[in-house]
Design a protein around this motif. Structure first.
Motif, PDB file in Angstrom:
ATOM      1  N   ASP A  92       0.841  -1.171  -0.014  1.00  0.00           N
ATOM      2  CA  ASP A  92      -0.102   0.075  -0.059  1.00  0.00           C
ATOM      3  C   ASP A  92       0.854   1.094  -0.005  1.00  0.00           C
ATOM      4  O   ASP A  92       0.355   2.323   0.095  1.00  0.00           O
ATOM      5  CB  ASP A  92      -0.986   0.050   1.263  1.00  0.00           C
ATOM      6  CG  ASP A  92      -0.255  -0.252   2.427  1.00  0.00           C
ATOM      7  OD1 ASP A  92       1.058   0.087   2.463  1.00  0.00           O
ATOM      8  OD2 ASP A  92      -1.026  -0.309   3.545  1.00  0.00           O
ATOM      9  N   GLU A  93       2.084   1.200  -0.233  1.00  0.00           N
ATOM     10  CA  GLU A  93       3.172   2.256  -0.263  1.00  0.00           C
ATOM     11  C   GLU A  93       3.422   2.539  -1.577  1.00  0.00           C
ATOM     12  O   GLU A  93       4.164   1.712  -2.392  1.00  0.00           O
ATOM     13  CB  GLU A  93       4.393   2.051   0.652  1.00  0.00           C
ATOM     14  CG  GLU A  93       3.913   1.813   2.192  1.00  0.00           C
ATOM     15  CD  GLU A  93       5.028   1.562   3.048  1.00  0.00           C
ATOM     16  OE1 GLU A  93       4.774   1.692   4.371  1.00  0.00           O
ATOM     17  OE2 GLU A  93       6.063   1.090   2.374  1.00  0.00           O
ATOM     18  N   ASP A 122      -0.214  10.039   4.147  1.00  0.00           N
ATOM     19  CA  ASP A 122      -1.351   9.194   4.272  1.00  0.00           C
ATOM     20  C   ASP A 122      -2.571   9.514   3.345  1.00  0.00           C
ATOM     21  O   ASP A 122      -2.891  10.823   3.251  1.00  0.00           O
ATOM     22  CB  ASP A 122      -2.088   9.275   5.591  1.00  0.00           C
ATOM     23  CG  ASP A 122      -0.742   8.537   6.705  1.00  0.00           C
ATOM     24  OD1 ASP A 122      -0.879   7.381   6.423  1.00  0.00           O
ATOM     25  OD2 ASP A 122      -0.090   9.030   7.307  1.00  0.00           O
ATOM     26  N   HIS A 192       0.502   6.791   0.989  1.00  0.00           N
ATOM     27  CA  HIS A 192       0.173   5.613   1.904  1.00  0.00           C
ATOM     28  C   HIS A 192      -1.281   5.266   1.790  1.00  0.00           C
ATOM     29  O   HIS A 192      -2.092   6.049   2.321  1.00  0.00           O
ATOM     30  CB  HIS A 192       0.711   5.710   3.401  1.00  0.00           C
ATOM     31  CG  HIS A 192       0.550   4.569   4.245  1.00  0.00           C
ATOM     32  ND1 HIS A 192       0.157   4.680   5.465  1.00  0.00           N
ATOM     33  CD2 HIS A 192       0.687   3.472   4.207  1.00  0.00           C
ATOM     34  CE1 HIS A 192       0.196   3.518   6.129  1.00  0.00           C
ATOM     35  NE2 HIS A 192       0.393   2.739   5.401  1.00  0.00           N
ATOM     36  N   LYS A 194      -3.560   3.102   2.851  1.00  0.00           N
ATOM     37  CA  LYS A 194      -3.942   2.234   3.811  1.00  0.00           C
ATOM     38  C   LYS A 194      -5.160   2.266   4.105  1.00  0.00           C
ATOM     39  O   LYS A 194      -6.007   1.298   4.383  1.00  0.00           O
ATOM     40  CB  LYS A 194      -3.010   2.151   5.140  1.00  0.00           C
ATOM     41  CG  LYS A 194      -3.302   0.996   5.971  1.00  0.00           C
ATOM     42  CD  LYS A 194      -2.492   1.240   7.140  1.00  0.00           C
ATOM     43  CE  LYS A 194      -2.726   0.074   8.280  1.00  0.00           C
ATOM     44  NZ  LYS A 194      -1.631   0.053   9.209  1.00  0.00           N
ATOM     45  N   ILE A 199     -10.381  -1.860   5.872  1.00  0.00           N
ATOM     46  CA  ILE A 199      -9.079  -1.514   7.030  1.00  0.00           C
ATOM     47  C   ILE A 199      -9.522  -1.591   8.458  1.00  0.00           C
ATOM     48  O   ILE A 199      -8.879  -2.052   9.395  1.00  0.00           O
ATOM     49  CB  ILE A 199      -8.498  -0.355   6.512  1.00  0.00           C
ATOM     50  CG1 ILE A 199      -7.338  -0.182   7.540  1.00  0.00           C
ATOM     51  CG2 ILE A 199      -9.367   0.895   6.802  1.00  0.00           C
ATOM     52  CD1 ILE A 199      -5.965  -1.107   7.406  1.00  0.00           C
TER      53      ILE A 199
END
Length: 284
Positions: A92-93, A122, A192, A194, A199
């Motif tokens: 996810d980076e 993020d 990021h 994420k 999640i």
């Protein structure tokens, strides 16, 4: 490329591979690890997607996601990769550099640095909702805002070692390289992604398993960070409060690094200290 990959959606893996191939990566050494709750069909789908992308996983394992698992798998991949520079990224980076990778590495070698540092940016939906995304539209459209949730909300370490010489040891999560400091004037942006659909279930599972000891941890830091995000979305009707000025959320893109990034990243990387229970910062 060195990466340990969990049960992400195949479309994310495909976007990730395309991104790093665009950066110039030709050799991918990846290992999959699937916790026990992941159904076989999902494992097979992800492995098939990897093969369709022309990448044969170096290894696949299953079982509890103990905190040491990622480090062990990562180091085994690095040993197999051999001499030279290793690029390290989670699935996810998506790293963003101000110059071609060859130039970034040449600059590091010229200045005597054996690692290159990054800082998490993020990415979240404009609404703050933890939504899904459509591959045809892309990640930038689904998650247009970039901000600083990791350290300003979760009190986690936002620093990353994104490139390292083969003989430089890395700490868990690629956050540090003991004995080596990156050039703080050349910090890469680590977009990021994420905060997507699913999640919250992952974070709840992480808290539950680490709390009960089903998954082994070195410190409570990982589940504490998860608990802070869960508490935040409970307080804000299930969304991330993107209007909170602490997070500095603004529109960003994988196509262009923010103009303010060098100074912004340097100020955060040099000032960041680990969070303590008393709320006071200490130097590492």
């Amino acid at each position: 490329m060195i990466a340990v990959i969990g049960p992400v959606e195949p479309d994310l893996l495909a976007a990730w591979v395309r991104h790093y191939r665009w950066l110039g990566i030709e050799r991918f050494l990846i290992a999959f690890h699937f916790p026990d709750h992941v159904p076989d069909v999902r494992r097979h789908q992800l492995q098939a997607a990897s093969r369709e992308l022309g990448i044969i996983p170096t290894g696949t394992s299953a079982g509890p996601w103990h905190e040491h698992i990622n480090t062990q798998l990562r180091d085994a991949l690095r040993n197999r990769a051999g001499a030279g520079w290793h690029l390290l990224a989670d699935a996810d980076e998506f790293q963003q550099y101000p110059a071609p990778l060859s130039d970034v590495i040449a600059q590091a070698e010229k200045t005597g640095h054996r690692v290159v540092g990054g800082l998490m940016l993020d990415r979240v939906a404009a609404s703050g909702r933890l939504t899904g995304w459509q591959p045809e539209d892309g990640l930038d459209l689904a998650y247009p805002l970039g901000g600083h949730l990791t350290h300003r909300l979760l009190h986690g370490d936002p620093r990353k070692i994104v490139l390292a010489r083969h003989d430089v040891a890395l700490a868990s999560g690629n956050h540090r390289a003991p004995g080596h400091q990156p050039d703080t004037d050349h910090i890469c942006a680590v977009h990021h992604f994420k905060w997507r659909s699913g999640i919250l279930d992952d974070l709840r599972r992480r808290v539950r398993h680490f709390t009960t000891g089903t998954w082994q941890e070195h410190t409570p830091a990982v589940r504490d960070e998860a608990s802070r995000l869960l508490a935040h979305v409970r307080q804000h009707s299930g969304v991330i409060n993107t209007s909170d000025p602490r997070f500095a959320a603004r529109r960003v893109s994988l196509d262009r690094m923010p103009d303010s990034w060098p100074a912004e990243a340097r100020s955060i990387v040099t000032a960041w200290r680990p969070h303590t229970p008393t709320g006071q910062d200490q130097r590492q």
